[in-house]
Design an enzyme around this catalytic site. Structure first.
Site, mmCIF file in Angstrom:
data_model
loop_
_atom_site.group_PDB
_atom_site.id
_atom_site.type_symbol
_atom_site.label_atom_id
_atom_site.label_comp_id
_atom_site.label_asym_id
_atom_site.label_seq_id
_atom_site.Cartn_x
_atom_site.Cartn_y
_atom_site.Cartn_z
ATOM 1 N N GLU A 3 0.826 -1.211 0.000
ATOM 2 C CA GLU A 3 0.000 0.000 0.000
ATOM 3 C C GLU A 3 0.856 1.255 0.000
ATOM 4 O O GLU A 3 0.642 2.179 -0.791
ATOM 5 C CB GLU A 3 -0.921 0.001 1.222
ATOM 6 C CG GLU A 3 -1.764 1.253 1.358
ATOM 7 C CD GLU A 3 -2.747 1.408 0.213
ATOM 8 O OE1 GLU A 3 -2.551 2.338 -0.597
ATOM 9 O OE2 GLU A 3 -3.687 0.610 0.113
ATOM 10 N N ASP A 10 1.149 4.068 -3.085
ATOM 11 C CA ASP A 10 0.780 5.464 -2.840
ATOM 12 C C ASP A 10 1.875 6.433 -3.260
ATOM 13 O O ASP A 10 1.617 7.416 -3.965
ATOM 14 C CB ASP A 10 0.449 5.669 -1.358
ATOM 15 C CG ASP A 10 -0.870 5.037 -0.959
ATOM 16 O OD1 ASP A 10 -1.661 4.709 -1.854
ATOM 17 O OD2 ASP A 10 -1.111 4.864 0.249
ATOM 18 N N SER A 37 -7.112 1.844 -4.102
ATOM 19 C CA SER A 37 -5.887 2.350 -3.487
ATOM 20 C C SER A 37 -4.966 2.954 -4.532
ATOM 21 O O SER A 37 -4.103 3.763 -4.212
ATOM 22 C CB SER A 37 -5.137 1.223 -2.766
ATOM 23 O OG SER A 37 -5.619 1.042 -1.469
ATOM 24 N N ASP A 87 -16.929 11.010 -19.082
ATOM 25 C CA ASP A 87 -18.019 10.214 -18.525
ATOM 26 C C ASP A 87 -17.805 8.735 -18.857
ATOM 27 O O ASP A 87 -17.592 8.374 -20.012
ATOM 28 C CB ASP A 87 -19.348 10.702 -19.110
ATOM 29 C CG ASP A 87 -20.558 10.172 -18.365
ATOM 30 O OD1 ASP A 87 -20.372 9.567 -17.294
ATOM 31 O OD2 ASP A 87 -21.685 10.384 -18.857
ATOM 32 N N ILE A 88 -17.850 7.891 -17.841
ATOM 33 C CA ILE A 88 -17.702 6.447 -18.036
ATOM 34 C C ILE A 88 -19.101 5.827 -18.093
ATOM 35 O O ILE A 88 -19.881 5.958 -17.143
ATOM 36 C CB ILE A 88 -16.879 5.812 -16.894
ATOM 37 C CG1 ILE A 88 -15.515 6.509 -16.771
ATOM 38 C CG2 ILE A 88 -16.711 4.311 -17.128
ATOM 39 C CD1 ILE A 88 -14.652 6.427 -18.013
ATOM 40 N N GLY A 133 -23.718 10.549 -17.149
ATOM 41 C CA GLY A 133 -23.724 11.440 -15.995
ATOM 42 C C GLY A 133 -23.157 10.770 -14.759
ATOM 43 O O GLY A 133 -22.520 9.712 -14.828
ATOM 44 N N ASP A 168 -22.726 8.532 -11.560
ATOM 45 C CA ASP A 168 -23.253 7.240 -11.128
ATOM 46 C C ASP A 168 -22.453 6.767 -9.920
ATOM 47 O O ASP A 168 -21.322 7.220 -9.689
ATOM 48 C CB ASP A 168 -23.195 6.209 -12.262
ATOM 49 C CG ASP A 168 -21.785 5.988 -12.799
ATOM 50 O OD1 ASP A 168 -20.947 5.429 -12.061
ATOM 51 O OD2 ASP A 168 -21.509 6.392 -13.946
#
Length: 600
Positions: A288, A292, A504, A546-547, A579, A581
């Protein structure tokens, strides 16, 4: 994902007993008023015995805040690009003065503490918080309760907690919360370990971005070109570290040499909170931490700090040992106290955090107080960014109110209205929502004004009428706000190149983008962006792609962390739609557009 004890803790998130949070005046018993109470030991924990009476424990007490509504409005005004106060952040001193409780509030609580031998001189006062250390024996009298040692059945870790605590009637109107007391759950890194694997690559050359993500893939996909942030102390990038996860400098240096050679020599500072260590040669998992720093810094090039906060390690057998208090920290609160106490010149401009937990597993008062503290960072000009989670619509998928109602599980702090929550995508041409991307609607926090139109449109026009009724709160804060790639990121850890997946990855990626946008604004004598959401849902929305393909899943019948049986919900999912979601938010960043929009 794993717990603050470095192991899976899903067991404690399933069937957690209902948390009864009452106003201080709701229950009275022998001049004590119950503040918070559990109806039993949370599942996944067993009561082991009583700690030694002389055991020392540090408590943080939140005073009732009389200006909550005024403060929240102030944060929104400062963060609203259409308001005259946009960008006029509060200084540390201004914030302290604004939130300072009355002398009556403090005196009443100090007098109560003094009645049990806790002198005013031994209490650290910080705006509307009091911190003090006392023995278990004194704490039991002070809070009219009994403390016990509890063991986590999944990993053997131990903590000292109680199932109920009270305060004296004279102080009850002024005490909002005391911790650590009733909070058993612990945040997890938002990593999907199923997709962690070794990679045989040494650079970005000839990498198929549909299979493996590198910084070059991100730069091309999100139209970032070769733009980096200027190393400016006004634009420090902060990265949260918990769980004894150590960001290793040698791994980071190798990652930069392999994938971002133009940043050769770039490094980061380490700041210890509550005695957190910086073990550069530890054999413990640090995936992690590596992920990062690799992507937040590797994409932005910003002046960066890794804030390590001591987690709750295993208790040593002899509870009389003085370092017992180190194992009972509440890491969010410890980190927030540290940051809010920094001078304005040392505060990060962006804070990226890739940890979360089921919202219902957190005591309601705790989630409210911590969320408000994130709002304070926003008031001081910090963009607080969280990964949305890796459980899709939910993994435990049942309520903890004793009824075991089948329902979707929102994530905290991702659903806090003062943070920017980042969901996950995968693939290019087209980019699609990834199945594990958490999203949904908070059961604690009402929908904020900045997303009202978007969420209302989704519920009224994009979601099939009646679908999932009773499984979610249609009036709650919707999350995530935005999304970014989250699948198979090339990362260096312990001398190896591995592929890592999870939101992450999405959070530090987006934090890197925001750092560069801050740099652009500062170069044009504009303030940094601060709390992002009001800007994202207004001016910024046209800077996102937009996905509309893919969706999340969850409620599979088996908890992904504890592997215990859970409710099965056929077809459980939020779909990516036109839009906003609840799986990809407003979409993924188009840096080329965003870099122009931030100057409007």
């Amino acid at each position: 994902m794993v717990s603050f004890t470095l192991r899976a803790i899903g067991a404690c998130l399933i069937g957690l007993p209902a948390l009864i949070t009452a106003a201080p005046t709701s229950h009275v018993s022998n001049d004590f008023h119950v503040v918070e109470q559990l109806n039993g030991v949370p599942q996944g924990w067993v009561q082991e015995g009583s700690p030694a009476p002389s055991t020392q424990m540090k408590f943080k007490l939140a005073l009732v805040q009389g200006k909550t509504a005024e403060f929240e409005q102030r944060v929104m005004d400062i963060s609203n690009p259409k308001h005259a106060d946009y960008g006029k952040f509060m200084s540390r001193e201004e914030l302290d003065a604004f939130l300072q409780p009355s002398s009556q509030v403090k005196d009443s609580v100090f007098n109560w503490l003094a009645s049990e031998g806790i002198s005013k001189r031994s209490v650290k006062a910080n705006t509307d918080w009091l911190t003090f250390t006392t023995s278990i024996a004194t704490a039991e009298k002070l809070f009219n309760t009994r403390f016990y040692t509890f063991k986590n059945t999944a990993d053997g870790s131990q903590i000292i907690r109680t199932l109920k605590y009270s305060v004296a009637a004279s102080a009850a109107p002024y005490v909002q919360m005391v911790q650590p007391t009733t909070k058993f759950s612990a945040p997890r890194p938002e990593l999907s370990s199923v997709f962690t694997s070794d990679l045989e690559i040494t650079s970005s050359a000839n990498v198929d971005c549909n299979v493996t993500i590198t910084p070059d893939c991100i730069r091309e996909l999100y139209k970032m070109g070769n733009t980096f942030a200027k190393k400016d102390p006004r634009n420090r990038l902060g990265i949260s570290g918990y769980l004894e996860q150590y960001a290793r400098l040698d791994d980071f240096s190798t990652f930069i040499d392999m994938f971002v050679p133009s940043l050769k020599g770039t490094t980061f500072d380490f700041k210890s909170i509550e005695g957190a260590k910086n073990e550069q040669n530890s054999s413990l998992d640090s995936v992690e931490a590596s992920l990062d720093v690799d992507y937040a810094i590797g994409l932005s090039g910003a002046l960066s700090t890794y804030y390590g906060t001591a987690g709750r390690g295993k208790l040593i057998p002899d509870l009389d040992q003085p370092n017992i208090t180190e194992n009972n920290n509440e890491p969010y609160i410890e980190q927030l106290f540290y940051l809010l106490d920094l001078p304005d010149s040392e505060l990060p401009a962006v804070l990226s955090t890739s940890y979360g937990e089921n919202e219902q597993s957190v005591p309601p008062t705790y989630s409210s107080v911590v969320c408000s503290l994130f709002g304070r960072l926003g008031a001081r000009g910090v963009s607080v960014i969280f990964s949305s989670g890796d459980t899709g619509v939910g993994s435990a998928c049942q309520s903890n109110d004793g009824k075991n109602t089948t329902k979707f599980n929102p994530i905290f702090p991702a659903a806090c209205p003062f943070v920017t929550s980042v969901g996950g995508t995968r693939q290019i041409n087209p980019e699609v929502a990834i199945h594990f991307s958490s999203g949904g609607f908070s059961e604690r926090f009402a929908r904020p004004w900045y997303q009202e139109l978007d969420v209302r449109h989704y519920l009224g026009h994009e979601l099939e009428k009646g679908k999932w009724d009773g499984m979610y709160n249609p009036y709650g804060r919707g999350f995530p706000d935005v999304a970014a790639q989250s699948y198979k990121f090339a990362t260096r850890d312990h001398g190896k190149t591995i592929g890592v997946s999870g939101t992450s990855a999405s959070a530090p990626l987006f934090a890197g983008v925001v750092s560069i946008l801050n740099s652009i604004r500062l170069a044009h004598n504009k303030p940094r962006m601060g709390f992002l959401n009001p800007w994202l849902y207004t001016i910024g929305r046209s800077g996102f792609t937009d996905i509309v393909h893919g969706g999340s899943d969850g409620c599979t019948g088996t908890d992904m962390y504890s592997h215990l049986p859970t409710p099965y919900v056929p077809g459980a999912s939020w779909n990516a739609t036109k839009g906003w979601d609840p799986v990809t938010g407003l979409g993924t960043p188009n840096f080329e557009k965003l870099s122009k929009l931030v100057l409007i």
